[in-house]
Design a protein around this motif. Structure first.
Motif, PDB file in Angstrom:
ATOM      1  N   SER A 207      -0.505   7.554   0.155  1.00 15.99           N
ATOM      2  CA  SER A 207      -1.689   8.284  -0.302  1.00 15.99           C
ATOM      3  C   SER A 207      -2.962   7.472  -0.107  1.00 15.99           C
ATOM      4  N   GLU A 208      -2.864   6.154  -0.181  1.00 16.66           N
ATOM      5  CA  GLU A 208      -4.058   5.323   0.025  1.00 16.66           C
ATOM      6  C   GLU A 208      -4.629   5.523   1.424  1.00 16.66           C
TER       7      GLU A 208
ATOM      8  N   GLU B 146       0.837  -1.200   0.000  1.00 18.00           N
ATOM      9  CA  GLU B 146       0.000   0.000   0.000  1.00 18.00           C
ATOM     10  C   GLU B 146       0.869   1.246   0.000  1.00 18.00           C
ATOM     11  N   SER B 147       0.317   2.328  -0.515  1.00 18.67           N
ATOM     12  CA  SER B 147       1.035   3.603  -0.550  1.00 18.67           C
ATOM     13  C   SER B 147       0.533   4.520   0.561  1.00 18.67           C
TER      14      SER B 147
ATOM     15  N   GLY C  25       7.826   9.488  -1.286  1.00 14.94           N
ATOM     16  CA  GLY C  25       6.802   9.603  -2.315  1.00 14.94           C
ATOM     17  C   GLY C  25       5.475   9.048  -1.825  1.00 14.94           C
ATOM     18  N   LYS C  26       4.437   9.848  -1.941  1.00 15.62           N
ATOM     19  CA  LYS C  26       3.133   9.441  -1.416  1.00 15.62           C
ATOM     20  C   LYS C  26       2.523   8.276  -2.198  1.00 15.62           C
ATOM     21  N   LYS C  27       2.938   8.119  -3.462  1.00 13.48           N
ATOM     22  CA  LYS C  27       2.354   7.064  -4.277  1.00 13.48           C
ATOM     23  C   LYS C  27       3.194   5.802  -4.325  1.00 13.48           C
TER      24      LYS C  27
ATOM     25  N   SER D  28      -5.846   9.373   1.979  1.00  9.67           N
ATOM     26  CA  SER D  28      -7.095   9.703   1.286  1.00  9.67           C
ATOM     27  C   SER D  28      -8.316   9.585   2.186  1.00  9.67           C
TER      28      SER D  28
ATOM     29  N   ASN E 291      -3.278  16.775  -1.648  1.00  8.47           N
ATOM     30  CA  ASN E 291      -2.397  17.431  -2.626  1.00  8.47           C
ATOM     31  C   ASN E 291      -1.569  18.558  -2.039  1.00  8.47           C
TER      32      ASN E 291
END
Length: 390
Positions: free
Chosen positions: A308-309, A305-306, A345-347, A312, A328
């Motif tokens: 950002s997941e 998992e990242s 890196g968020k992704k 969010s 963002n």
């Protein structure tokens, strides 16, 4: 005297005959009368009453003196009987234990010297019979005191009294039973079973010993099952920890343990299949918001998992009144092994970050700093300044 209905009639009702010594009682109040009665041993409720200022309770002192008159066996027997009455009638175990102790002390006391004021006395004593009487009283007092200690949950003292009694008489079944009961209460199951079996050698059909033996055997089975489950659980836990360590090593993820790890009883690095190092790894992750001194905790952050997941569904946070935290508008930073910072890196998948060779997991917890982009430069400068201080 006058006649009424053919019967003599006196001018006053006849008064009850009261002994001269009791005449003064007529002047007492109820409380004074009760206090006076308490000086009489038959009605006594406390042992500190006297016959007046500086006086002594003559009747009570006489009774006390009688308790210490006679041979050692007679004195001990007197204390023993008082203890037995307290147990049999009132279950007053602490007081009864004290009487049994006094009886044993009387047996250990040196022979009493004759009173010179009474002149020479010739008393024929069968020393052998007297010694046997003392032995019998000692054994009974030890066993009875063991009962008091057992009821008071003084299991060590109970066992010591039983051991002393059994040394005198190995056939004393009561001593075996009370020793077995004390051992069972302490979960010394093997000792309890052994004591029951020892007593049953002399009384094979003793129902109390047979019942206690059954309880001991059942307890032993239960404890053995508990131990089996404990060993099985600990063995599995060691195997799971070993599997996690192999998984971390295979993925080239460094770890370090400090002297003060955080308390996380329900959060740890785990495998999807707890014994398969090749299955997915899950990490506890702490999200830090250093610009506002806030945190969020993610119990299971899977390696694929990242960031950002998770951000969010976490952002926006309820305390962000300035609306600075959106997916963002924030950047993420992690501390390196050398004590610096890298921008995460968020992704990127968490595994890619952790296996980069620049990061390490400290105390089993992954830490990620979430900073508003508008405040990132200021916060990084403050972080470097803190690191630069000696």
């Amino acid at each position: 005297m006058t006649l009424q209905n053919g019967q003599p009639q006196t001018d006053a009702a006849p008064s009850a005959d009261i002994p001269p010594g009791m005449q003064r009682m007529k002047e007492y109040t109820v409380d004074e009368l009760l206090k006076e009665m308490n000086r009489v041993p038959l009605f006594m409720t406390s042992l500190d009453q006297t016959d007046g200022e500086g006086g002594e309770n003559v009747e009570l002192e006489a009774l006390r003196a009688l308790a210490h008159e006679g041979t050692r066996a007679e004195i001990a027997q007197n204390f023993r009987e008082q203890g037995t009455e307290l147990v049999r009638l009132e279950k007053r175990y602490p007081e009864a234990r004290d009487y049994y102790t006094k009886a044993l002390q009387a047996l250990d006391a040196p022979p009493r010297e004759p009173d010179p004021e009474q002149g020479p006395q010739i008393v024929e004593i069968d020393e052998e019979a007297e010694a046997e009487k003392e032995r019998s009283i000692r054994e009974a007092c030890l066993v009875n005191r063991a009962l008091c200690n057992l009821e008071m949950k003084n299991y060590g003292s109970c066992n010591r009294d039983c051991a002393a009694a059994l040394k005198m008489n190995p056939k004393n079944v009561k001593a075996w039973y009370r020793a077995a009961s004390a051992c069972l209460a302490l979960d010394k199951v093997d000792e309890s079973i052994d004591a029951c079996e020892s007593g049953m050698r002399f009384e094979p059909q003793n129902s109390a010993l047979r019942t206690l033996l059954t309880k001991g055997q059942q307890r032993k089975v239960h404890l053995a099952e508990l131990e089996r489950v404990r060993v099985e659980r600990e063995t599995k836990k060691r195997a799971e920890l070993a599997a996690v360590q192999r998984a971390l090593k295979t993925r080239s993820i460094p770890t370090r343990t400090t002297d003060r790890p955080p308390e996380m009883p329900e959060a740890s690095i785990t495998l999807e299949d707890s014994l398969d190092p090749a299955s997915l790894l899950s990490f506890p992750v702490m999200l830090l918001y250093p610009a506002h001194a806030q945190t969020d905790f993610i119990k299971q952050f899977w390696e694929n998992e990242s960031i950002s997941e998770h951000l969010s569904y976490i952002l926006p946070v309820p305390w962000d009144t300035e609306h600075e935290y959106t997916l963002n508008s924030v950047d993420c930073y992690m501390e390196t092994i050398e004590g610096g910072l890298i921008k995460a890196g968020k992704k990127l998948a968490l595994l890619k970050l952790l296996s980069s060779g620049k990061l390490e997991i400290q105390d089993g917890l992954v830490r990620i700093n979430v900073v508003p982009q508008a405040k990132a430069t200021e916060w990084i400068g403050e972080f470097k300044a803190r690191r630069a201080k000696p």
